[in-house]
Write an enzyme that holds these catalytic residues in place. Structure first.
Site, short mmCIF file in Angstrom:
data_model
loop_
_atom_site.label_atom_id
_atom_site.label_comp_id
_atom_site.label_asym_id
_atom_site.label_seq_id
_atom_site.Cartn_x
_atom_site.Cartn_y
_atom_site.Cartn_z
N THR A 241 0.93 -1.08 0.04
CA THR A 241 0.04 0.07 -0.01
C THR A 241 0.82 1.45 0.13
O THR A 241 2.02 1.38 0.82
CB THR A 241 -0.94 -0.05 1.10
N ARG B 187 -13.24 -8.45 -1.05
CA ARG B 187 -12.69 -7.92 0.14
C ARG B 187 -12.17 -6.45 -0.01
O ARG B 187 -11.70 -6.23 -1.15
CB ARG B 187 -11.73 -9.09 0.41
N GLY C 99 -10.03 -3.67 2.46
CA GLY C 99 -9.26 -3.48 3.60
C GLY C 99 -9.33 -2.05 4.26
O GLY C 99 -10.37 -1.60 3.98
N ASP C 100 -8.30 -1.63 5.08
CA ASP C 100 -8.47 -0.45 5.60
C ASP C 100 -8.30 0.91 4.98
O ASP C 100 -8.54 1.94 5.33
CB ASP C 100 -7.45 -0.47 6.84
N THR D 224 -0.50 1.03 6.40
CA THR D 224 -0.22 0.13 5.64
C THR D 224 -0.41 -1.26 6.59
O THR D 224 0.35 -1.14 7.55
CB THR D 224 0.91 0.16 4.56
N GLY D 225 -0.83 -2.15 5.96
CA GLY D 225 -0.73 -3.55 6.86
C GLY D 225 -2.07 -4.61 6.80
O GLY D 225 -2.67 -4.38 5.51
N GLY E 147 -5.33 -5.40 6.74
CA GLY E 147 -6.26 -4.22 7.11
C GLY E 147 -7.40 -4.50 7.80
O GLY E 147 -7.90 -3.79 8.52
#
Length: 346
Positions: free
Chosen positions: A207, A235, A237-238, A258-259, A261
């Site tokens: 990200t 799906r 994510g964050d 970033t990670g 999510g």
């Protein structure tokens, strides 16, 4: 000549008024420092990054890519542009660079598509825009900004988001534009193994994101991603979730994450960091470290970049590396990758 009582009182009143209109300093405290100029922090993802698994040539490529994005955003700020324009410029460069998991170079879904998410937020007004699951928009950050500035909504997804983008003149491309051989290989490796997870085949969260403070003191944040290799069922994510992977508030801070999510959404990472600054008076580094530690306790990996209203730019991550860089009007220009290195100043 004796001064009359009314005249003396008038003089005292004028003196009191003058004193009240002057800036007051609490006893024993220094005058506040002048506010800094502009500041910019960017990231290109966090994850398993070690020197023994990265060739010097590959490392040089990533440093050059980060430097290009940093310069794109810094140029906007040096010339007096807005923090919104700066984060847009920096993220757009990384979306076009196949080294990162955003735009061109995004990972593939299980079905072999590139589905893109992005978000942007204005710390001055807390206006925000985000998009999820787009497949034809060349620069998702531009579409997210259009949602913020030209619609009554905050988040649009899928075909509807891209219909809106076409109506707004946002550039569309054939999905083949996003595909790269390395991302295709990662998907095939994932599908061909019973033991590998989406994280194992990539070893990092690619990200991208940027946070900025302009000369007017206003903050902004932007984030863009292709998600995770082999993701299914639409799906998300964050990154496009305001308050999880992206947040900006002039009263507190600007954050891009970033990670993993799912964990960042559960912890409300970006907003939680800003809330700690605003209501607890914590420093940017302390707040970021505490929230990333909480993500780790939940089982998640990743990192954040944070910028405070005074221009303090920090990084925090619980992985072995994070593609990151920062610059400001005081002459700082730094790029780093590995956890054990201080950001290299240029």
């Amino acid at each position: 000549m004796k001064t009359s009582t009314p005249v003396r009182l008038l003089g005292l009143g004028a003196l009191a008024t003058a004193l009240l209109t002057q800036p007051a300093l609490a006893k024993g405290k220094r005058a506040p420092r002048a506010a800094p100029g502009w500041s910019l922090v960017i990231h290109g993802g966090a994850g398993t990054m070690s020197r023994d698994k990265m060739t010097p040539e590959r490392e040089a490529e990533y440093r050059a890519a980060l430097t290009a994005a940093l310069e794109a955003g810094s140029k906007v700020l040096r010339e007096g542009g807005s923090s919104l324009d700066a984060v847009t410029a920096a993220v757009r460069v990384m979306e076009d660079d196949p080294h990162f998991n955003a735009g061109r170079g995004a990972v593939f879904t299980w079905e072999g598509r590139n589905e893109l998410d992005a978000a942007i937020m204005d710390g001055r007004t807390r206006a925000a825009g985000s998009v999820a699951g787009v497949t034809h928009t060349k620069n998702p950050v531009l579409l997210a900004r259009a949602v913020m500035e030209r619609s009554a909504h905050v988040m649009l997804a899928g075909a509807g988001a891209e219909e809106f983008g076409r109506q707004q003149g946002i550039e569309q491309v054939d999905p083949a534009w996003f595909a790269t051989p390395e991302r295709q290989r990662q998907l095939e490796e994932l599908k061909g193994s019973q033991k590998l997870s989406w994280y194992d085949v990539d070893r990092k969260f690619g990200t991208v994101g940027a946070v900025a403070r302009d000369k007017g003191g206003h903050l902004a944040a932007a984030t863009s991603t292709g998600g995770i290799t082999g993701k299914r069922w639409g799906r998300i994510g964050d990154a496009p979730v305001i308050g999880a992977g992206t947040y900006a508030d002039d009263r507190a801070c600007a954050v891009s994450a970033t990670g993993a999510g799912e964990y960042f959404i559960r912890a409300g990472v970006a907003h939680e960091i800003c809330a700690r600054l605003r209501f607890r008076g914590e420093s940017g580094q302390a707040a970021a470290d505490k929230v990333i530690a909480e993500v780790g306790k939940l089982g998640g990996d990743g990192g954040v970049i944070v910028l405070t209203p005074r221009g303090e730019g920090v990084f925090s991550f619980n992985t072995s590396g994070m593609y990151r860089a920062r610059a400001n009007s005081r002459g700082v220009s730094e790029v780093a990758i590995f956890k054990d290195e201080a950001a290299k100043r240029k």
